[in-house]
Design an enzyme around this catalytic site. Structure first.
Site, PDB file in Angstrom:
ATOM      1  N   ARG A 172       0.829  -1.222   0.000  1.00  0.00           N
ATOM      2  CA  ARG A 172       0.000   0.000   0.000  1.00  0.00           C
ATOM      3  C   ARG A 172       0.854   1.259   0.000  1.00  0.00           C
ATOM      4  NH1 ARG A 172      -3.321  -1.936   4.361  1.00  0.00           N
ATOM      5  NH2 ARG A 172      -1.942  -2.581   6.025  1.00  0.00           N
ATOM      6  N   LYS A 202       2.538 -21.916  15.212  1.00  0.00           N
ATOM      7  CA  LYS A 202       3.612 -22.777  14.692  1.00  0.00           C
ATOM      8  C   LYS A 202       3.432 -24.222  15.169  1.00  0.00           C
ATOM      9  CE  LYS A 202       6.695 -18.851  14.253  1.00  0.00           C
ATOM     10  NZ  LYS A 202       7.594 -17.952  14.988  1.00  0.00           N
TER      11      LYS A 202
HETATM   12  N1  LIG Z   1       9.434 -10.650  10.506  1.00  0.00           N
HETATM   13  C1  LIG Z   1       9.837 -11.901  10.677  1.00  0.00           C
HETATM   14  O1  LIG Z   1      10.913 -12.189  11.193  1.00  0.00           O
HETATM   15  C2  LIG Z   1       8.957 -13.016  10.210  1.00  0.00           C
HETATM   16  C3  LIG Z   1       7.696 -12.788   9.738  1.00  0.00           C
HETATM   17  N2  LIG Z   1       6.929 -13.837   9.312  1.00  0.00           N
HETATM   18  C4  LIG Z   1       5.607 -13.595   8.770  1.00  0.00           C
HETATM   19  O2  LIG Z   1       5.750 -12.983   7.497  1.00  0.00           O
HETATM   20  C5  LIG Z   1       4.641 -12.097   7.259  1.00  0.00           C
HETATM   21  C6  LIG Z   1       5.165 -10.701   6.971  1.00  0.00           C
HETATM   22  O3  LIG Z   1       5.883 -10.256   8.091  1.00  0.00           O
HETATM   23  P1  LIG Z   1       6.705  -8.880   8.072  1.00  0.00           P
HETATM   24  O4  LIG Z   1       7.403  -8.724   6.793  1.00  0.00           O
HETATM   25  O5  LIG Z   1       7.491  -8.892   9.333  1.00  0.00           O
HETATM   26  O6  LIG Z   1       5.508  -7.832   8.181  1.00  0.00           O
HETATM   27  P2  LIG Z   1       5.555  -6.280   7.827  1.00  0.00           P
HETATM   28  O7  LIG Z   1       4.426  -5.643   8.543  1.00  0.00           O
HETATM   29  O8  LIG Z   1       6.943  -5.759   8.027  1.00  0.00           O
HETATM   30  O9  LIG Z   1       5.275  -6.261   6.243  1.00  0.00           O
HETATM   31  C7  LIG Z   1       4.013  -6.364   5.654  1.00  0.00           C
HETATM   32  C8  LIG Z   1       3.961  -5.389   4.487  1.00  0.00           C
HETATM   33  O10 LIG Z   1       2.760  -5.608   3.767  1.00  0.00           O
HETATM   34  C9  LIG Z   1       2.053  -4.377   3.663  1.00  0.00           C
HETATM   35  N3  LIG Z   1       0.628  -4.666   3.657  1.00  0.00           N
HETATM   36  C10 LIG Z   1      -0.082  -5.288   4.634  1.00  0.00           C
HETATM   37  N4  LIG Z   1      -1.369  -5.400   4.259  1.00  0.00           N
HETATM   38  C11 LIG Z   1      -1.460  -4.855   3.037  1.00  0.00           C
HETATM   39  C12 LIG Z   1      -2.541  -4.691   2.102  1.00  0.00           C
HETATM   40  N5  LIG Z   1      -3.767  -5.082   2.411  1.00  0.00           N
HETATM   41  N6  LIG Z   1      -2.292  -4.106   0.921  1.00  0.00           N
HETATM   42  C13 LIG Z   1      -1.046  -3.680   0.623  1.00  0.00           C
HETATM   43  N7  LIG Z   1       0.028  -3.812   1.448  1.00  0.00           N
HETATM   44  C14 LIG Z   1      -0.195  -4.401   2.638  1.00  0.00           C
HETATM   45  C15 LIG Z   1       2.466  -3.587   4.876  1.00  0.00           C
HETATM   46  O11 LIG Z   1       2.238  -2.207   4.664  1.00  0.00           O
HETATM   47  P3  LIG Z   1       2.016  -1.256   5.960  1.00  0.00           P
HETATM   48  O12 LIG Z   1       3.241  -1.374   6.783  1.00  0.00           O
HETATM   49  O13 LIG Z   1       1.795   0.093   5.381  1.00  0.00           O
HETATM   50  O14 LIG Z   1       0.809  -1.800   6.658  1.00  0.00           O
HETATM   51  C16 LIG Z   1       3.951  -3.935   4.951  1.00  0.00           C
HETATM   52  O15 LIG Z   1       4.718  -3.138   4.070  1.00  0.00           O
HETATM   53  C17 LIG Z   1       3.771 -12.192   8.510  1.00  0.00           C
HETATM   54  O16 LIG Z   1       2.797 -13.165   8.296  1.00  0.00           O
HETATM   55  C18 LIG Z   1       4.743 -12.668   9.593  1.00  0.00           C
HETATM   56  O17 LIG Z   1       4.095 -13.368  10.619  1.00  0.00           O
HETATM   57  C19 LIG Z   1       7.395 -15.127   9.317  1.00  0.00           C
HETATM   58  C20 LIG Z   1       8.634 -15.411   9.786  1.00  0.00           C
HETATM   59  C21 LIG Z   1       9.513 -14.378  10.309  1.00  0.00           C
HETATM   60  N1  LIG Z   2       7.437 -12.890  15.421  1.00  0.00           N
HETATM   61  C1  LIG Z   2       7.979 -14.137  15.010  1.00  0.00           C
HETATM   62  C2  LIG Z   2       8.567 -13.998  13.647  1.00  0.00           C
HETATM   63  C3  LIG Z   2       8.914 -15.280  13.039  1.00  0.00           C
HETATM   64  O1  LIG Z   2       8.139 -16.191  12.909  1.00  0.00           O
HETATM   65  C4  LIG Z   2       9.042 -14.574  15.983  1.00  0.00           C
HETATM   66  O2  LIG Z   2       9.506 -13.732  16.766  1.00  0.00           O
HETATM   67  O3  LIG Z   2       9.408 -15.756  15.983  1.00  0.00           O
END
Ligand SMILES: NC(=O)C1=CN([C@@H]2O[C@H](COP(=O)(O)OP(=O)(O)OC[C@H]3O[C@@H](n4cnc5c(N)ncnc54)[C@H](OP(=O)(O)O)[C@@H]3O)[C@@H](O)[C@H]2O)C=CC1
Ligand SMILES: N[C@@H](CC=O)C(=O)O
Length: 413
Positions: free
Chosen positions: A43, A200
């Site tokens: 977004r 998980k």
């Molecule tokens: N971070 C980690 O270490 C890990 C994360 N995960 C999983 O991976 C997934 C992503 O995590 P992460 O990258 O940390 O999350 P973030 O919040 O950093 O990234 C999500 C991105 O998607 C955008 N977004 C969300 N909803 C929409 C939408 N409806 N339309 C357009 N853009 C959208 C967000 O924008 P905005 O910020 O403006 O809302 C943001 O830029 C999650 O499910 C998380 O649980 C899994 C393992 C490890």
């Molecule tokens: N929030 C989660 C991200 C990875 O799955 C964690 O801390 O393990």
């Protein structure tokens, strides 16, 4: 040329672009096909990244491009991720996701659509961040009956516990640092209240035992009530406190699953898993124990698992990888109160000897634990009894006017 779309350009999504671009040559060589990331949906705008021309805001652009064969969902949350993923699979596109909330809630349904449409639905990064665990579980360990899985499954809480109890950092500061480092969920209560580890556990259980496990059926406790005194007692007892997720098959075919903090002996393989690292022990009937260890969260470790799934999906465009589990069934996960446990208990008590006499009367022979410098309380470890029995004894203790200060399971891994 295989076109790929990435939904979400946050911590994980930007990591996927970074790994894909940096290792592009070797990635296409391993996939055996030329590939490009054609679209990134978010977004927000990202005018400063070199691939700024790839950003789109309209999901239909991706859905309607027939050359997009693989869609990476790293938006997080259930909506619109569920809707986007379902529509991609129904349109015959392969999907890779790191979204454990989505897989834990909708895994059985999405895998069924993937099977019907003969496409891949892969989610290695949804458990253990960068650690290979789901692929080994479904492939390398497939000759085994999985007896039990137990581990440290949340990087944020393990990081917080390590910072608090090794460096004396305050809970809020340690959580803020975990958020800054990109480890925490968007709503970090999912980390600290145990919900993320619970998701998980559900994914591991569904994959290991072939039937969907819903998060609502797994008793879950987080780390917010753990105090410095608890840690001093754990240390005096000879161990550490870790947030442990576990699942075990019972003899009657049901599952026992739980997420909770636990005393773990210093000798345990899980005791030395610190910071953002995860450690997952899998017990197979033929192999015995195997422990998977590595970075459980963070941008590049998670992207490593996501991009590997993309490569795998591209290698299996014609013959999809067979991953499947049955829908959930009522009564499949047992009531945790039925299952035996040993519990560390602290009660407020001015007269320790008298308090322990009352405890003996209710619970039988308990093992006292003494922490240097902690006063006006008694602490002990119960015998191994069904949790329901322990709970009833603790209620009786409260009826005698003793205040329960904490209860933490004692596990033996
Ligand atoms: N971070 C980690 O270490 C890990 C994360 N995960 C999983 O991976 C997934 C992503 O995590 P992460 O990258 O940390 O999350 P973030 O919040 O950093 O990234 C999500 C991105 O998607 C955008 N977004 C969300 N909803 C929409 C939408 N409806 N339309 C357009 N853009 C959208 C967000 O924008 P905005 O910020 O403006 O809302 C943001 O830029 C999650 O499910 C998380 O649980 C899994 C393992 C490890
Ligand atoms: N929030 C989660 C991200 C990875 O799955 C964690 O801390 O393990």
């Amino acid at each position: 040329m295989i076109a790929i779309a990435v939904l979400g350009h946050g911590t994980v999504g930007s990591g996927v672009l970074e790994v894909f671009n940096k290792n592009h040559e070797s990635i296409i060589q391993k996939a055996g096909e030329d590939m490009e990331i054609r679209y990134v949906l978010d977004r927000r705008d990202f005018p400063d990244v070199p691939y700024h021309d790839k950003f789109v805001k309209d999901f239909d652009v991706i859905l309607n491009d027939p050359e997009v064969r693989v869609v990476v969902e790293v938006l997080g949350g259930l909506n619109p991720a569920y809707d986007f993923v379902r529509r991609c699979l129904e349109a015959g596109k392969n999907v890779v996701t790191s979204n454990k909330e989505l897989v834990a809630a909708k895994g059985a349904e999405l895998l069924a659509i993937a099977r019907e449409k003969n496409v891949n639905f892969l989610f290695e990064a949804s458990v253990g961040g960068g650690i290979p665990i789901l692929r080994p579980l479904s492939q390398c360990l497939s000759a085994n009956q999985i007896v039990e899985i137990a581990g440290i499954l949340n990087g944020t809480t393990n990081f917080i516990l390590t910072k608090m109890f090794r460096e004396g950092m305050a809970f809020a500061d340690a959580l803020a640092l975990a958020q800054q480092l990109g480890y925490a969920e968007r709503d970090p209560s999912a980390d600290v209240e145990g919900g993320d580890a619970c998701r998980k556990v559900c994914i591991l259980a569904s994959l290991a035992y072939g039937r969907h496990v819903n998060p609502e059926d797994v008793h879950t406790e987080g780390i917010t009530h753990i105090t410095a005194e608890d840690v001093r007692y754990a240390d005096a007892w000879g161990g550490v406190i870790k947030l442990i997720g576990r699942v075990k098959k019972l003899e009657d075919g049901r599952l026992f699953a739980m997420v909770s903090p636990a005393f773990i002996s210093r000798e345990s393989q899980l005791a030395t898993v610190d910071d953002v690292f995860n450690g997952i022990l899998v017990r197979g009937d033929a192999l015995g124990d195997v422990v998977f260890y590595g970075r459980g969260a963070g941008k590049l470790p998670t992207a490593s698992a996501v991009v590997a799934d993309v490569i795998d999906a591209v290698k299996h465009l014609k013959a999809r990888k067979y991953i499947f589990w049955e829908p959930a069934k009522d009564g499949y996960v047992c009531d945790y109160l039925e299952v035996p446990a040993a519990m560390f208990v602290r009660i407020a008590a001015r007269n320790r000897a008298e308090a322990l006499r009352s405890v003996h009367g209710l619970l039988g022979s308990v093992t006292e634990v003494v922490a240097p410098g902690v006063e006006n309380e008694a602490a002990f470890i119960t015998p191994t009894l069904p949790e329901g029995e322990i709970a009833r004894a603790l209620q009786a203790l409260q009826a005698l006017d003793y205040t329960i200060l904490s209860t933490i399971r004692v596990l033996d891994y």
